[in-house]
Design a protein around this motif. Structure first.
Motif, short mmCIF file in Angstrom:
data_model
loop_
_atom_site.label_atom_id
_atom_site.label_comp_id
_atom_site.label_asym_id
_atom_site.label_seq_id
_atom_site.Cartn_x
_atom_site.Cartn_y
_atom_site.Cartn_z
N THR A 174 18.07 3.82 -75.19
CA THR A 174 18.43 2.76 -74.92
C THR A 174 17.88 1.76 -74.14
OG1 THR A 174 19.96 3.93 -73.33
CG2 THR A 174 20.92 3.72 -75.81
N ALA A 177 14.99 0.03 -75.84
CA ALA A 177 15.63 -1.01 -76.71
C ALA A 177 15.90 -2.13 -75.54
CB ALA A 177 16.65 -0.56 -77.46
N PRO A 181 13.09 -5.26 -76.47
CA PRO A 181 13.94 -5.64 -77.28
C PRO A 181 13.10 -6.14 -78.68
CG PRO A 181 14.08 -7.18 -76.00
CD PRO A 181 13.75 -6.46 -75.28
N SER A 185 12.50 -3.37 -81.77
CA SER A 185 13.34 -4.30 -82.62
C SER A 185 14.18 -3.28 -83.38
CB SER A 185 12.90 -5.33 -83.39
OG SER A 185 11.78 -4.68 -84.21
N LEU A 187 14.73 -0.10 -82.76
CA LEU A 187 15.47 0.66 -81.93
C LEU A 187 16.81 0.04 -81.51
CD1 LEU A 187 15.39 3.61 -80.92
CD2 LEU A 187 14.42 2.59 -78.73
N ALA A 188 16.36 -1.34 -81.17
CA ALA A 188 17.65 -2.15 -81.06
C ALA A 188 18.47 -2.21 -81.99
CB ALA A 188 17.13 -3.46 -80.58
N ALA A 197 22.75 -2.41 -77.55
CA ALA A 197 21.89 -1.47 -76.85
C ALA A 197 22.19 -1.38 -75.36
CB ALA A 197 20.45 -1.77 -77.00
#
Length: 240
Positions: A174, A177, A181, A185, A187-188, A197
């Motif tokens: 987190t 992310a 970001p 992206s 992951l976000a 996130a």
């Protein structure tokens, strides 16, 4: 390697006659090597890193105490400046990102050691530990009888340690992310977008702090020997 035992034994002779048979040996003290040096170093480095990251993270949160348009934009949580680290947003970011790398490196080193040394068997919660959870809950929270100790950690402790390792991984994912970001992206997106996130990162932090509080309570309840063992590696007179 953890699990090694030592015993201090004394033999006495009841009679002044040197030819008289000796008494049975008396064990004066017992100790077990519970925490290898690698584990202890990782534990304390991680504790320091976590303290700095929480303090600096709360200072970052003070700069924008919100998680998006669907959540109140102002004063969601008024965190006192005296309990934050960094002094201002830029300073807090520097503290946070510096100790982020120590936190990640320590975590990876610890996980690698646990995996390749086999020491993970001491702390990993498995299906065999499930039946032992309720007796420990009953003992800690409802003053029930204490189940006999068979190993270094009881099932409830192993459950807590396994859970916090998962929380540590989530805190990193987190955090990445939120930090990058655009580069992360995907992951976000998996977390519902940047604002979510950030919210997940905040909630994971409080979950880890809840573990720390419980961890400190358990150290106090289980006695001074538990604290000393994380300094020296050896635990005197273990219950098992």
């Amino acid at each position: 390697m953890s699990g090694a035992f030592i015993e201090i034994i004394e033999t006495r002779n009841k009679s002044s006659d040197p030819d008289a048979p000796e008494e049975e040996p008396v064990v004066l003290a017992r100790a077990v090597y519970e925490h290898p040096l690698v584990v202890r170093w990782c534990h304390w480095l991680n504790a320091i890193s976590l303290f700095v990251m929480v303090g600096s993270g709360l200072q970052i949160f003070r700069a924008f105490p919100s998680f998006g348009a669907k959540i109140p934009q102002k004063d969601l949580l008024h965190w006192p400046k005296a309990f934050a680290i960094g002094g201002w947003l830029g300073g807090a970011l520097q503290w946070h990102l510096t100790f982020m790398w120590i936190y990640i490196a320590t975590g990876l080193f610890y996980l690698g050691y646990e995996l390749f040394s086999g020491n993970y068997r001491q702390v990993l919660f498995t299906h065999r530990d499930v039946p032992g959870v309720w007796p420990m809950v009953r003992h800690y929270f409802f003053f029930g009888p204490k189940p006999p100790a068979r190993e270094a950690y009881n099932p409830l402790q192993k459950h807590a340690y396994t859970t916090v390792i998962g929380l540590g991984v989530l805190s990193v994912l987190t955090g990445l992310a939120v930090w990058k970001p655009v580069q992360f992206s995907w992951l976000a997106w998996m977390m519902g977008g940047f604002h979510y996130a950030r919210l997940w990162h905040f909630l994971v932090m409080w979950a880890i702090l809840a573990f720390v509080l419980g961890h400190l309570v358990m150290v106090i309840l289980h006695g001074w020997n538990n604290f000393v063992s994380m300094l020296t590696g050896w635990k005197r007179d273990p219950d098992y």
